[in-house]
Design a protein around this motif. Structure first.
Motif, PDB file in Angstrom:
ATOM      1  N   ASN A 164     -13.559  -9.225  11.594  1.00 37.47           N
ATOM      2  CA  ASN A 164     -13.881  -8.133  10.661  1.00 37.47           C
ATOM      3  C   ASN A 164     -14.328  -6.877  11.407  1.00 37.47           C
ATOM      4  O   ASN A 164     -13.958  -5.761  11.032  1.00 37.47           O
ATOM      5  CB  ASN A 164     -14.974  -8.561   9.679  1.00 37.47           C
ATOM      6  CG  ASN A 164     -14.449  -9.423   8.566  1.00 37.47           C
ATOM      7  OD1 ASN A 164     -13.265  -9.422   8.275  1.00 37.47           O
ATOM      8  ND2 ASN A 164     -15.344 -10.183   7.943  1.00 37.47           N
TER       9      ASN A 164
ATOM     10  N   TRP B 101     -12.447  -3.300  11.059  1.00 38.93           N
ATOM     11  CA  TRP B 101     -13.135  -2.117  10.545  1.00 38.93           C
ATOM     12  C   TRP B 101     -13.274  -1.033  11.622  1.00 38.93           C
ATOM     13  O   TRP B 101     -13.240   0.161  11.312  1.00 38.93           O
ATOM     14  CB  TRP B 101     -14.488  -2.473   9.934  1.00 38.93           C
ATOM     15  CG  TRP B 101     -14.298  -3.028   8.554  1.00 38.93           C
ATOM     16  CD1 TRP B 101     -14.326  -4.335   8.187  1.00 38.93           C
ATOM     17  CD2 TRP B 101     -14.007  -2.277   7.391  1.00 38.93           C
ATOM     18  NE1 TRP B 101     -14.063  -4.458   6.853  1.00 38.93           N
ATOM     19  CE2 TRP B 101     -13.868  -3.198   6.327  1.00 38.93           C
ATOM     20  CE3 TRP B 101     -13.828  -0.915   7.115  1.00 38.93           C
ATOM     21  CZ2 TRP B 101     -13.573  -2.812   5.026  1.00 38.93           C
ATOM     22  CZ3 TRP B 101     -13.541  -0.535   5.813  1.00 38.93           C
ATOM     23  CH2 TRP B 101     -13.402  -1.469   4.786  1.00 38.93           C
TER      24      TRP B 101
ATOM     25  N   SER C  97     -11.824   2.672  11.150  1.00 41.01           N
ATOM     26  CA  SER C  97     -12.644   3.861  11.398  1.00 41.01           C
ATOM     27  C   SER C  97     -11.890   4.839  12.294  1.00 41.01           C
ATOM     28  O   SER C  97     -11.867   6.053  12.032  1.00 41.01           O
ATOM     29  CB  SER C  97     -13.969   3.460  12.047  1.00 41.01           C
ATOM     30  OG  SER C  97     -14.679   4.607  12.458  1.00 41.01           O
TER      31      SER C  97
ATOM     32  N   ARG D 167     -18.399   5.881   6.752  1.00 37.98           N
ATOM     33  CA  ARG D 167     -18.684   4.681   5.939  1.00 37.98           C
ATOM     34  C   ARG D 167     -18.186   3.428   6.664  1.00 37.98           C
ATOM     35  O   ARG D 167     -18.850   2.387   6.666  1.00 37.98           O
ATOM     36  CB  ARG D 167     -18.053   4.810   4.561  1.00 37.98           C
ATOM     37  CG  ARG D 167     -18.780   5.836   3.694  1.00 37.98           C
ATOM     38  CD  ARG D 167     -18.154   6.059   2.333  1.00 37.98           C
ATOM     39  NE  ARG D 167     -17.948   4.826   1.595  1.00 37.98           N
ATOM     40  CZ  ARG D 167     -17.006   4.681   0.650  1.00 37.98           C
ATOM     41  NH1 ARG D 167     -16.216   5.694   0.345  1.00 37.98           N
ATOM     42  NH2 ARG D 167     -16.875   3.543   0.013  1.00 37.98           N
ATOM     43  N   ALA D 168     -17.017   3.518   7.281  1.00 39.81           N
ATOM     44  CA  ALA D 168     -16.471   2.383   8.030  1.00 39.81           C
ATOM     45  C   ALA D 168     -17.363   2.066   9.235  1.00 39.81           C
ATOM     46  O   ALA D 168     -17.632   0.898   9.523  1.00 39.81           O
ATOM     47  CB  ALA D 168     -15.041   2.680   8.473  1.00 39.81           C
ATOM     48  N   ASP D 169     -17.835   3.102   9.931  1.00 36.46           N
ATOM     49  CA  ASP D 169     -18.743   2.897  11.064  1.00 36.46           C
ATOM     50  C   ASP D 169     -20.044   2.235  10.616  1.00 36.46           C
ATOM     51  O   ASP D 169     -20.587   1.362  11.305  1.00 36.46           O
ATOM     52  CB  ASP D 169     -19.048   4.221  11.756  1.00 36.46           C
ATOM     53  CG  ASP D 169     -17.869   4.746  12.571  1.00 36.46           C
ATOM     54  OD1 ASP D 169     -16.985   3.939  12.909  1.00 36.46           O
ATOM     55  OD2 ASP D 169     -17.862   5.959  12.860  1.00 36.46           O
ATOM     56  N   GLN D 170     -20.532   2.667   9.464  1.00 32.71           N
ATOM     57  CA  GLN D 170     -21.755   2.075   8.928  1.00 32.71           C
ATOM     58  C   GLN D 170     -21.521   0.595   8.610  1.00 32.71           C
ATOM     59  O   GLN D 170     -22.368  -0.257   8.885  1.00 32.71           O
ATOM     60  CB  GLN D 170     -22.208   2.839   7.681  1.00 32.71           C
ATOM     61  CG  GLN D 170     -23.548   2.390   7.161  1.00 32.71           C
ATOM     62  CD  GLN D 170     -23.999   3.222   5.957  1.00 32.71           C
ATOM     63  OE1 GLN D 170     -23.220   3.939   5.342  1.00 32.71           O
ATOM     64  NE2 GLN D 170     -25.272   3.107   5.626  1.00 32.71           N
ATOM     65  N   HIS D 171     -20.344   0.301   8.053  1.00 32.67           N
ATOM     66  CA  HIS D 171     -20.002  -1.092   7.747  1.00 32.67           C
ATOM     67  C   HIS D 171     -19.912  -1.915   9.041  1.00 32.67           C
ATOM     68  O   HIS D 171     -20.398  -3.061   9.090  1.00 32.67           O
ATOM     69  CB  HIS D 171     -18.687  -1.155   6.959  1.00 32.67           C
ATOM     70  CG  HIS D 171     -18.345  -2.525   6.484  1.00 32.67           C
ATOM     71  ND1 HIS D 171     -19.120  -3.232   5.586  1.00 32.67           N
ATOM     72  CD2 HIS D 171     -17.314  -3.357   6.807  1.00 32.67           C
ATOM     73  CE1 HIS D 171     -18.584  -4.411   5.357  1.00 32.67           C
ATOM     74  NE2 HIS D 171     -17.479  -4.515   6.097  1.00 32.67           N
ATOM     75  N   VAL D 172     -19.332  -1.342  10.096  1.00 35.09           N
ATOM     76  CA  VAL D 172     -19.252  -2.026  11.392  1.00 35.09           C
ATOM     77  C   VAL D 172     -20.661  -2.307  11.912  1.00 35.09           C
ATOM     78  O   VAL D 172     -20.940  -3.403  12.424  1.00 35.09           O
ATOM     79  CB  VAL D 172     -18.437  -1.187  12.409  1.00 35.09           C
ATOM     80  CG1 VAL D 172     -18.609  -1.728  13.821  1.00 35.09           C
ATOM     81  CG2 VAL D 172     -16.966  -1.170  12.026  1.00 35.09           C
TER      82      VAL D 172
ATOM     83  N   GLU E 187     -23.363  -2.751  10.157  1.00 33.62           N
ATOM     84  CA  GLU E 187     -23.921  -3.847   9.348  1.00 33.62           C
ATOM     85  C   GLU E 187     -23.343  -5.189   9.802  1.00 33.62           C
ATOM     86  O   GLU E 187     -24.074  -6.189   9.907  1.00 33.62           O
ATOM     87  CB  GLU E 187     -23.628  -3.617   7.868  1.00 33.62           C
ATOM     88  CG  GLU E 187     -24.396  -2.458   7.261  1.00 33.62           C
ATOM     89  CD  GLU E 187     -23.909  -2.079   5.867  1.00 33.62           C
ATOM     90  OE1 GLU E 187     -22.991  -2.765   5.330  1.00 33.62           O
ATOM     91  OE2 GLU E 187     -24.441  -1.103   5.311  1.00 33.62           O
ATOM     92  N   LEU E 188     -22.042  -5.210  10.065  1.00 35.31           N
ATOM     93  CA  LEU E 188     -21.412  -6.444  10.541  1.00 35.31           C
ATOM     94  C   LEU E 188     -21.979  -6.860  11.902  1.00 35.31           C
ATOM     95  O   LEU E 188     -22.207  -8.046  12.148  1.00 35.31           O
ATOM     96  CB  LEU E 188     -19.892  -6.265  10.639  1.00 35.31           C
ATOM     97  CG  LEU E 188     -19.141  -6.120   9.316  1.00 35.31           C
ATOM     98  CD1 LEU E 188     -17.677  -5.770   9.567  1.00 35.31           C
ATOM     99  CD2 LEU E 188     -19.259  -7.383   8.475  1.00 35.31           C
TER     100      LEU E 188
ATOM    101  N   GLN F  27     -25.276  -8.457  11.367  1.00 34.52           N
ATOM    102  CA  GLN F  27     -25.067  -9.832  10.897  1.00 34.52           C
ATOM    103  C   GLN F  27     -24.730 -10.741  12.083  1.00 34.52           C
ATOM    104  O   GLN F  27     -25.195 -11.878  12.163  1.00 34.52           O
ATOM    105  CB  GLN F  27     -23.935  -9.893   9.872  1.00 34.52           C
ATOM    106  CG  GLN F  27     -24.275  -9.338   8.518  1.00 34.52           C
ATOM    107  CD  GLN F  27     -23.073  -9.371   7.579  1.00 34.52           C
ATOM    108  OE1 GLN F  27     -22.076 -10.037   7.838  1.00 34.52           O
ATOM    109  NE2 GLN F  27     -23.185  -8.642   6.476  1.00 34.52           N
TER     110      GLN F  27
END
Length: 160
Positions: free
Chosen positions: A67, A71, A75, A89-94, A96-97, A100
């Motif tokens: 993932n 992502w 990005s 937004r994609a960088d922020q999601h990365v 967060e991943l 995790q």
């Protein structure tokens, strides 16, 4: 009132068991051996559960890594296309991943420590069991010899 009655019953049963085991020491050894076997089985079960958990967590880490790569590529594509808000937004999601992933690594490390602890306890129990088993064999041999000696005494003693 029920608790008192139940406590008295438990105390009485405990006293009977203690008296029985005092009169039959080989039974106490067998009981201890059974407790060790039960504990060993519990530890084996716990080890198997930890192995299963670790396998699942490793699989989650692999999926998470996939993932992150996907992502990150999205990005970059968004940045190249000039869609900077979408890229952010994609960088922020990365990010967060990735967090995790760090948490999963930490959990996996703790799982590894628990696994080592179970392995050490299994090893110690196995060593104790080997020592106790030889002691049980020796005690049993002594018991049988004592029984034979008493039987010989009865056969050769003058009858009154």
């Amino acid at each position: 009132m029920n608790a008192t009655w139940l406590d008295e019953l438990e105390r009485g049963l405990e006293e009977r068991l203690t008296a029985f085991l005092r009169e039959n020491p080989y039974q106490e050894l067998l009981l201890r051996e059974q407790h060790q076997k039960d504990h060993h089985f519990h530890l084996l079960s716990q080890r198997q559960k930890l192995q299963k958990e670790a396998k699942q967590q490793r699989q989650q880490l692999l999926e998470l890594a996939t993932n992150v790569r996907e992502w990150s590529a999205r990005s970059k594509r968004a940045k190249k296309a000039g869609a900077l808000v979408l890229a952010d937004r994609a960088d922020q999601h990365v990010a967060e991943l990735m967090e995790q992933g760090r948490q999963l690594w930490s959990d996996l490390d703790q799982l590894g420590n628990r696994f080592k602890d179970v392995e050490q306890r299994l090893c110690a129990l196995s060593q104790k069991s080997n020592r106790d088993h030889s002691t049980l064999e020796e005690d049993w041999t002594s018991f049988e010899a004592q029984q034979e000696l008493e039987e010989l005494k009865r056969k050769h003693s003058p009858r009154a």
